[in-house]
Design a protein around this motif. Structure first.
Motif, short mmCIF file in Angstrom:
data_model
loop_
_atom_site.label_atom_id
_atom_site.label_comp_id
_atom_site.label_asym_id
_atom_site.label_seq_id
_atom_site.Cartn_x
_atom_site.Cartn_y
_atom_site.Cartn_z
N GLU A 135 18.55 -26.61 7.08
CA GLU A 135 17.78 -27.42 8.02
C GLU A 135 16.33 -26.93 8.01
OE1 GLU A 135 17.39 -28.13 12.84
OE2 GLU A 135 19.25 -27.31 12.01
N THR A 136 15.41 -27.80 7.58
CA THR A 136 13.99 -27.45 7.50
C THR A 136 13.22 -28.09 8.64
OG1 THR A 136 14.12 -27.28 5.10
CG2 THR A 136 11.93 -27.50 6.07
N LYS A 137 12.38 -27.29 9.29
CA LYS A 137 11.57 -27.78 10.40
C LYS A 137 10.14 -27.36 10.18
CE LYS A 137 10.93 -27.29 15.41
NZ LYS A 137 11.44 -26.62 16.64
N LYS A 138 9.21 -28.30 10.35
CA LYS A 138 7.79 -28.00 10.24
C LYS A 138 7.11 -28.23 11.58
CE LYS A 138 7.46 -29.20 5.34
NZ LYS A 138 6.76 -30.04 4.32
N SER A 139 6.14 -27.37 11.90
CA SER A 139 5.45 -27.48 13.18
C SER A 139 4.11 -26.77 13.08
CB SER A 139 6.29 -26.89 14.31
OG SER A 139 6.58 -25.52 14.05
N THR A 140 3.35 -26.80 14.16
CA THR A 140 2.04 -26.15 14.20
C THR A 140 1.95 -25.05 15.25
OG1 THR A 140 1.20 -27.89 15.67
CG2 THR A 140 0.83 -28.17 13.29
N GLN A 141 3.03 -24.83 15.98
CA GLN A 141 3.08 -23.69 16.88
C GLN A 141 4.52 -23.20 17.00
OE1 GLN A 141 1.42 -25.07 20.61
NE2 GLN A 141 3.43 -25.63 21.39
N LEU A 142 4.68 -21.94 17.32
CA LEU A 142 6.00 -21.32 17.35
C LEU A 142 6.80 -21.81 18.55
CD1 LEU A 142 4.72 -17.72 16.57
CD2 LEU A 142 6.01 -19.16 14.98
N ASP A 143 8.08 -22.14 18.31
CA ASP A 143 8.94 -22.50 19.43
C ASP A 143 9.66 -21.25 19.93
OD1 ASP A 143 11.18 -22.01 17.78
OD2 ASP A 143 11.38 -24.12 17.22
N LYS A 144 10.48 -21.41 20.96
CA LYS A 144 11.13 -20.25 21.58
C LYS A 144 12.04 -19.51 20.60
CE LYS A 144 11.04 -21.98 26.34
NZ LYS A 144 11.86 -22.38 27.53
N GLY A 145 12.78 -20.27 19.79
CA GLY A 145 13.66 -19.62 18.82
C GLY A 145 12.90 -18.83 17.78
N GLN A 146 11.79 -19.37 17.29
CA GLN A 146 10.97 -18.68 16.29
C GLN A 146 10.29 -17.45 16.90
OE1 GLN A 146 8.55 -22.03 15.31
NE2 GLN A 146 10.03 -22.88 13.85
N ILE A 147 9.84 -17.57 18.13
CA ILE A 147 9.25 -16.42 18.82
C ILE A 147 10.27 -15.30 18.95
CG2 ILE A 147 8.44 -15.63 21.09
CD1 ILE A 147 6.91 -18.28 21.31
N GLU A 148 11.50 -15.64 19.27
CA GLU A 148 12.55 -14.63 19.42
C GLU A 148 12.84 -13.95 18.08
OE1 GLU A 148 15.49 -12.41 21.59
OE2 GLU A 148 13.58 -13.41 22.02
N LYS A 149 12.86 -14.70 16.98
CA LYS A 149 13.09 -14.11 15.66
C LYS A 149 11.99 -13.11 15.32
CE LYS A 149 16.00 -17.50 13.28
NZ LYS A 149 17.08 -16.51 13.03
N ILE A 150 10.74 -13.49 15.62
CA ILE A 150 9.62 -12.58 15.34
C ILE A 150 9.70 -11.36 16.24
CG2 ILE A 150 7.11 -12.35 15.45
CD1 ILE A 150 6.93 -15.30 14.60
N ARG A 151 10.06 -11.56 17.50
CA ARG A 151 10.17 -10.44 18.45
C ARG A 151 11.21 -9.42 17.99
NH1 ARG A 151 13.01 -8.54 22.60
NH2 ARG A 151 14.60 -10.17 22.39
N LEU A 152 12.28 -9.89 17.38
CA LEU A 152 13.37 -9.00 16.94
C LEU A 152 13.17 -8.47 15.52
CD1 LEU A 152 16.44 -11.00 18.30
CD2 LEU A 152 15.42 -8.94 19.28
#
Length: 300
Positions: free
Chosen positions: A161-178
């Motif tokens: 599943e590919t998703k493109k965006s211009t700002q981080l969503d909550k799930g992406q923020i959590e991945k970066i945080r961990l």
């Protein structure tokens, strides 16, 4: 006969070295950089299952990604050429930049032994199943901040599943945080593309907001290839890999180097995001954190 060539630093790298009061050390370390592939380097890259790559696309955007395969998918063809039997997916931002004549940054990293090597150079050939690179810079990096992981094999890619965006969503923020590991691609007009490793304890990437990240620069080899490139070209690409779940996150944007005395951090403004759930079919078992990790201070 080996084609040894000492590579000089460009002005951006020299500027960061001088501000960090490490110019003399950097000059001494530069002697390890060569343009040929010694036997030990050839043996190292040929046993890898993954290469991290970085380049600048036709629009000037810099991205980081990866290619992978069974051991042997990378071969040292001669003293200055490697052959890679793998390509990024067609949907990957790097795919369109995989053309003969373009500069490519390559990082081979072996988590189990905490070893890594850079092999930057020029793409000389691209075909249906891979590409060749003529090396311009070949050198090893220190083991600092590499966390040990044991490769446990490939997973079948079932659902992507590919998703493109211009700002981080909550799930992406959590991945970066961990995240305890990620990779940075940069580009210099004359020196070409480069990709480097960053490691630390989870939380070492500070998330200011959905469009802003701050990355403190830890003491490394004193070359400052990444920061030096950013001084002259703010374009930067980040790659976060989920070693357990098999997801990947690519982020492009512009970065600046901020100073506090000789301490420095990368301030990164997010522009483009590509998140691929199930797009990273390699699995590693976590071993242990690097003993060099600084503690994570409260950033609130």
């Amino acid at each position: 006969m080996w084609f040894f060539l000492m590579i000089g630093y460009h002005q951006g790298e020299i500027e960061v070295q001088e501000k960090s009061c490490l110019r003399e050390e950097a000059s001494r370390i530069s002697k390890i950089i060569r343009n040929d592939i010694p036997d030990v380097a050839a043996r190292f890259i040929e046993r890898q299952v993954m290469l991290i790559i970085g380049l600048k696309d036709e629009k000037g955007f810099v991205w980081a990604s990866l290619v992978y395969g069974e051991p042997g998918f990378v071969k040292a063809v001669d003293q200055q050429t490697i052959s890679v039997l793998s390509l990024p997916f067609k949907s990957d931002p790097l795919f369109v930049g995989m053309k003969a004549g373009n500069n490519l940054g390559i990082l081979a990293i072996e988590f189990a032994t905490r070893k890594r090597m850079r092999l930057n150079g020029l793409i000389t050939q691209v075909h249906d199943t891979g590409f060749n690179v003529k090396t311009r810079e070949v050198y090893s990096n220190c083991p600092k901040f590499i966390h040990s992981r044991k490769f446990s094999g490939f997973e079948t890619m079932k659902s992507i599943e590919t998703k493109k965006s211009t700002q981080l969503d909550k799930g992406q923020i959590e991945k970066i945080r961990l995240a305890d590991t990620f990779f940075i691609a940069t580009h210099h007009l004359e020196s070409g593309a480069d990709v480097s490793h960053r490691g630390g304890l989870p939380g070492f990437v500070h998330i200011v907001d959905p469009c802003t990240l701050v990355i403190k620069d830890y003491t490394g080899n004193a070359m400052f290839n990444t920061l030096g490139n950013l001084v002259e070209n703010p374009q930067m690409g980040l790659l976060f890999l989920d070693f357990e779940a098999g997801d990947l996150l690519q982020v492009n944007g512009e970065a600046t180097v901020q100073w506090e005395g000789t301490e420095k951090s990368i301030y990164f403004n997010v522009r483009q995001i590509r998140s691929v759930i199930g797009g990273f079919p390699l699995r590693w078992e976590f071993g242990s954190y690097s003993p060099f990790n600084p503690p994570i201070l409260d950033q609130n």
